[in-house]
Design a protein around this motif. Sequence first.
Motif, PDB file in Angstrom:
ATOM      1  N   ARG A   1      10.301  53.416 -22.872  1.00 57.48           N
ATOM      2  CA  ARG A   1       9.330  53.029 -23.896  1.00 57.48           C
ATOM      3  C   ARG A   1      10.024  52.288 -25.028  1.00 57.48           C
ATOM      4  NH1 ARG A   1       7.215  57.936 -24.842  1.00 57.48           N
ATOM      5  NH2 ARG A   1       5.687  57.686 -23.177  1.00 57.48           N
ATOM      6  N   SER A   2       9.417  51.192 -25.478  1.00 57.15           N
ATOM      7  CA  SER A   2      10.025  50.395 -26.548  1.00 57.15           C
ATOM      8  C   SER A   2       9.130  50.274 -27.773  1.00 57.15           C
ATOM      9  CB  SER A   2      10.362  48.992 -26.029  1.00 57.15           C
ATOM     10  OG  SER A   2       9.204  48.343 -25.533  1.00 57.15           O
ATOM     11  N   SER A   3       7.966  50.910 -27.745  1.00 57.75           N
ATOM     12  CA  SER A   3       7.061  50.851 -28.888  1.00 57.75           C
ATOM     13  C   SER A   3       6.422  52.217 -29.099  1.00 57.75           C
ATOM     14  CB  SER A   3       5.982  49.786 -28.662  1.00 57.75           C
ATOM     15  OG  SER A   3       5.205  50.107 -27.518  1.00 57.75           O
ATOM     16  N   ARG A   4       5.659  52.334 -30.153  1.00 64.21           N
ATOM     17  CA  ARG A   4       5.038  53.600 -30.504  1.00 64.21           C
ATOM     18  C   ARG A   4       3.962  53.978 -29.491  1.00 64.21           C
ATOM     19  NH1 ARG A   4       1.249  55.078 -35.654  1.00 64.21           N
ATOM     20  NH2 ARG A   4       1.834  57.267 -35.871  1.00 64.21           N
ATOM     21  N   PRO A   5       4.034  55.176 -28.887  1.00 59.16           N
ATOM     22  CA  PRO A   5       3.017  55.579 -27.908  1.00 59.16           C
ATOM     23  C   PRO A   5       1.675  55.855 -28.585  1.00 59.16           C
ATOM     24  CG  PRO A   5       4.504  57.405 -28.341  1.00 59.16           C
ATOM     25  CD  PRO A   5       5.074  56.213 -29.057  1.00 59.16           C
ATOM     26  N   SER A   6       0.599  55.673 -27.845  1.00 57.95           N
ATOM     27  CA  SER A   6      -0.731  55.939 -28.386  1.00 57.95           C
ATOM     28  C   SER A   6      -1.008  57.446 -28.373  1.00 57.95           C
ATOM     29  CB  SER A   6      -1.797  55.222 -27.551  1.00 57.95           C
ATOM     30  OG  SER A   6      -1.974  55.880 -26.300  1.00 57.95           O
ATOM     31  N   SER A   7      -2.025  57.834 -29.114  1.00 60.78           N
ATOM     32  CA  SER A   7      -2.411  59.247 -29.131  1.00 60.78           C
ATOM     33  C   SER A   7      -2.885  59.700 -27.761  1.00 60.78           C
ATOM     34  CB  SER A   7      -3.509  59.482 -30.172  1.00 60.78           C
ATOM     35  OG  SER A   7      -4.659  58.700 -29.865  1.00 60.78           O
ATOM     36  N   TYR A   8      -3.463  58.777 -26.961  1.00 59.02           N
ATOM     37  CA  TYR A   8      -3.948  59.153 -25.641  1.00 59.02           C
ATOM     38  C   TYR A   8      -2.814  59.377 -24.649  1.00 59.02           C
ATOM     39  CZ  TYR A   8      -8.501  58.161 -27.529  1.00 59.02           C
ATOM     40  OH  TYR A   8      -9.625  58.184 -28.311  1.00 59.02           O
TER      41      TYR A   8
ATOM     42  N   VAL B   1      -0.071  60.913 -25.581  1.00 62.65           N
ATOM     43  CA  VAL B   1       0.294  62.290 -25.932  1.00 62.65           C
ATOM     44  C   VAL B   1      -0.691  63.273 -25.307  1.00 62.65           C
ATOM     45  CG1 VAL B   1       0.687  63.896 -27.850  1.00 62.65           C
ATOM     46  CG2 VAL B   1       1.313  61.488 -28.106  1.00 62.65           C
ATOM     47  N   ILE B   2      -1.973  62.983 -25.402  1.00 65.92           N
ATOM     48  CA  ILE B   2      -3.000  63.881 -24.867  1.00 65.92           C
ATOM     49  C   ILE B   2      -2.902  63.978 -23.351  1.00 65.92           C
ATOM     50  CG2 ILE B   2      -5.487  64.213 -24.596  1.00 65.92           C
ATOM     51  CD1 ILE B   2      -5.781  62.828 -27.368  1.00 65.92           C
ATOM     52  N   GLY B   3      -2.707  62.851 -22.667  1.00 64.00           N
ATOM     53  CA  GLY B   3      -2.586  62.863 -21.213  1.00 64.00           C
ATOM     54  C   GLY B   3      -1.394  63.679 -20.745  1.00 64.00           C
ATOM     55  N   ALA B   4      -0.264  63.562 -21.446  1.00 63.37           N
ATOM     56  CA  ALA B   4       0.914  64.351 -21.093  1.00 63.37           C
ATOM     57  C   ALA B   4       0.654  65.843 -21.310  1.00 63.37           C
ATOM     58  CB  ALA B   4       2.114  63.900 -21.921  1.00 63.37           C
ATOM     59  N   ALA B   5      -0.115  66.185 -22.345  1.00 72.16           N
ATOM     60  CA  ALA B   5      -0.454  67.584 -22.604  1.00 72.16           C
ATOM     61  C   ALA B   5      -1.299  68.166 -21.476  1.00 72.16           C
ATOM     62  CB  ALA B   5      -1.191  67.716 -23.932  1.00 72.16           C
ATOM     63  N   PHE B   6      -2.247  67.378 -20.957  1.00 77.07           N
ATOM     64  CA  PHE B   6      -3.038  67.828 -19.811  1.00 77.07           C
ATOM     65  C   PHE B   6      -2.141  68.092 -18.605  1.00 77.07           C
ATOM     66  CE2 PHE B   6      -7.031  66.080 -21.719  1.00 77.07           C
ATOM     67  CZ  PHE B   6      -7.819  67.195 -21.517  1.00 77.07           C
TER      68      PHE B   6
ATOM     69  N   MET C   1       6.580  68.503 -19.774  1.00 75.72           N
ATOM     70  CA  MET C   1       6.964  69.158 -21.018  1.00 75.72           C
ATOM     71  C   MET C   1       7.709  68.182 -21.933  1.00 75.72           C
ATOM     72  SD  MET C   1       9.475  72.465 -21.532  1.00 75.72           S
ATOM     73  CE  MET C   1      10.922  71.578 -20.909  1.00 75.72           C
ATOM     74  N   ILE C   2       8.699  67.486 -21.373  1.00 76.99           N
ATOM     75  CA  ILE C   2       9.493  66.583 -22.192  1.00 76.99           C
ATOM     76  C   ILE C   2       8.791  65.254 -22.409  1.00 76.99           C
ATOM     77  CG2 ILE C   2      11.665  65.290 -22.280  1.00 76.99           C
ATOM     78  CD1 ILE C   2      11.766  68.286 -23.041  1.00 76.99           C
ATOM     79  N   TYR C   3       8.043  64.795 -21.418  1.00 77.89           N
ATOM     80  CA  TYR C   3       7.287  63.556 -21.617  1.00 77.89           C
ATOM     81  C   TYR C   3       6.306  63.729 -22.775  1.00 77.89           C
ATOM     82  CZ  TYR C   3       5.274  59.082 -20.248  1.00 77.89           C
ATOM     83  OH  TYR C   3       4.867  57.771 -20.242  1.00 77.89           O
ATOM     84  N   LEU C   4       5.692  64.903 -22.865  1.00 78.74           N
ATOM     85  CA  LEU C   4       4.796  65.225 -23.965  1.00 78.74           C
ATOM     86  C   LEU C   4       5.554  65.318 -25.285  1.00 78.74           C
ATOM     87  CD1 LEU C   4       2.284  66.402 -25.420  1.00 78.74           C
ATOM     88  CD2 LEU C   4       2.889  68.627 -24.422  1.00 78.74           C
ATOM     89  N   ALA C   5       6.637  66.101 -25.309  1.00 82.82           N
ATOM     90  CA  ALA C   5       7.386  66.299 -26.553  1.00 82.82           C
ATOM     91  C   ALA C   5       7.941  64.977 -27.073  1.00 82.82           C
ATOM     92  CB  ALA C   5       8.512  67.307 -26.325  1.00 82.82           C
ATOM     93  N   GLN C   6       8.408  64.112 -26.161  1.00 83.20           N
ATOM     94  CA  GLN C   6       8.964  62.836 -26.581  1.00 83.20           C
ATOM     95  C   GLN C   6       7.879  61.896 -27.096  1.00 83.20           C
ATOM     96  OE1 GLN C   6      12.003  63.959 -26.976  1.00 83.20           O
ATOM     97  NE2 GLN C   6      12.584  61.862 -26.638  1.00 83.20           N
TER      98      GLN C   6
ATOM     99  N   ALA D   1      -6.251  72.895 -25.614  1.00 85.26           N
ATOM    100  CA  ALA D   1      -5.872  72.175 -26.827  1.00 85.26           C
ATOM    101  C   ALA D   1      -5.975  70.671 -26.619  1.00 85.26           C
ATOM    102  CB  ALA D   1      -4.452  72.565 -27.238  1.00 85.26           C
ATOM    103  N   ALA D   2      -5.527  70.186 -25.461  1.00 89.40           N
ATOM    104  CA  ALA D   2      -5.611  68.756 -25.168  1.00 89.40           C
ATOM    105  C   ALA D   2      -7.065  68.303 -25.101  1.00 89.40           C
ATOM    106  CB  ALA D   2      -4.891  68.451 -23.854  1.00 89.40           C
ATOM    107  N   ALA D   3      -7.917  69.123 -24.493  1.00 96.10           N
ATOM    108  CA  ALA D   3      -9.330  68.773 -24.395  1.00 96.10           C
ATOM    109  C   ALA D   3      -9.984  68.697 -25.781  1.00 96.10           C
ATOM    110  CB  ALA D   3     -10.061  69.787 -23.518  1.00 96.10           C
ATOM    111  N   LEU D   4      -9.643  69.628 -26.661  1.00 91.33           N
ATOM    112  CA  LEU D   4     -10.207  69.628 -28.014  1.00 91.33           C
ATOM    113  C   LEU D   4      -9.771  68.392 -28.794  1.00 91.33           C
ATOM    114  CD1 LEU D   4      -9.876  73.390 -29.032  1.00 91.33           C
ATOM    115  CD2 LEU D   4     -11.993  72.114 -28.648  1.00 91.33           C
TER     116      LEU D   4
END
Length: 459
Positions: free
Chosen positions: A283-290, A292-297, A326-331, A391-394
């Motif tokens: 990744r070379s740019s800021r990830p979107s909020s989605y 983060v949410i997809g990785a949480a699911f 776990m790490i894809y989400l945290a990162q 939590a991801a769904a909310l």
Amino acid sequence: MNASVAHTFRSLKVRNYRLFATGQVISLIGNWMQFTAQDWTVLHLSHNSGAALGWVTALQFLPVVALTLYGGKLADRYDKRKLLMFTNVGAGLVAVALGVLTLTGTIALWHVLLLAACLGTANAIDNPARQSFVSEMVGGALLPNAISLNSAVFNAARIVGPAVAGVAISLIGTGPVFLLNSLTYAATLTALTLMRPAELYRSARRRVRDARIADGIRYAARRPDLLLPMALMLVIGALGFNFQLTLALLSKTVFHRGAASFGLLTTALAAGALLGALASSRRSSRPSSYTVIGAAFGFGVFETLAGLAPGYPAAAGILVCTGFFMIYLAQAANQRIQLGVGEEFRGRVMALYVLVFQGSTPVFAPIVGWLAGALGARSTLWFGGVASIAAAALVLGYRSHRRGARLAIRVRPVPHPRLVAPLPSSTPIGAAGRRDLVDEPVAAGSAVTYPAGRARAAR
């Protein structure tokens, strides 16, 4: 292939970061050896008590709640490199104390509890300084890659450390393992000493002598794009990331395995985490909020499956996938926050992130330990997984409602979900020029569809 590898590890071209990463590899291997030996010592002293293991975990992270925001203030006010030297000396002394007490046969459970709190105090100062120091070593352009490589280093050590510790505990006992870890802190101190301060990216950073914790909190409170990943990681960190506690119980009380097998479960989790970190390094740019949410699911699904695994081999295999997400989400959460925060606030905002992410552990670790005693060790995994999915769904529901977006399924050419959001009529739409507003206020007007999780992040 060579170009791809060079792109993945491009931050290592920076001398200061290369020194830092080398010291971290050695030190973190020792740290994970100590964590494994500590958990095994607690189970031995407490006769396999999940509650005792939960309290040790809680005390190790409790100082994060009390001191991390202060640590972020220190990181914004003082030299981060010198702060890291100080915290590594303190952590090394804790390892020496554990080793001496164990080898002399005088160690008791209260010793482990006290020293876990001491180590947590050092980490409370270390974490915000270390995370915000990365930008000073590599600058803004390489920051996403360096953050991911930090995680790759952490998880490479997490693979090697527990596996080596499991064998070492079987051969020489826990005392020598603690002492070996105390020696590894010298690698980090050497790396920090050899750095060239003149090559650090400090010229653009305004040193904040009067940095106040309240100002950092107010800054974050005005930024929903920072608050939402923090809120998501608060829940998942509290209930889903308790693997230090859950895997020890799963190995010993469910699968009836020894220290080596416990180390291998941790290694399986870390192997997947290493893959997740390397995937994030692209990744070379800021990830979107989605993102983060997809990785949480994904994390929630696989952690739930790990808790339901019928046997040891199946659990180890599922933990690889769990570790990846776990790490894809945290990162993704870490990068979204770090790449969206002002330089003068980075230490305090990262301290707030560490507080909600790691600080939730001491609050819930005794509860997770109690859950293991009441419903069995498996429940500590599937309960955390279900909580992560919820939590991801909310968060997804809140984001979609706030932006007026709705979920649609497109069948052709390949079935996949799409988010449909209203956009201003002035927004350019096209294959190359389409503007993504999923993280910006949207007004009523024309609508456009775009693949879920592939939107660019807001500035």
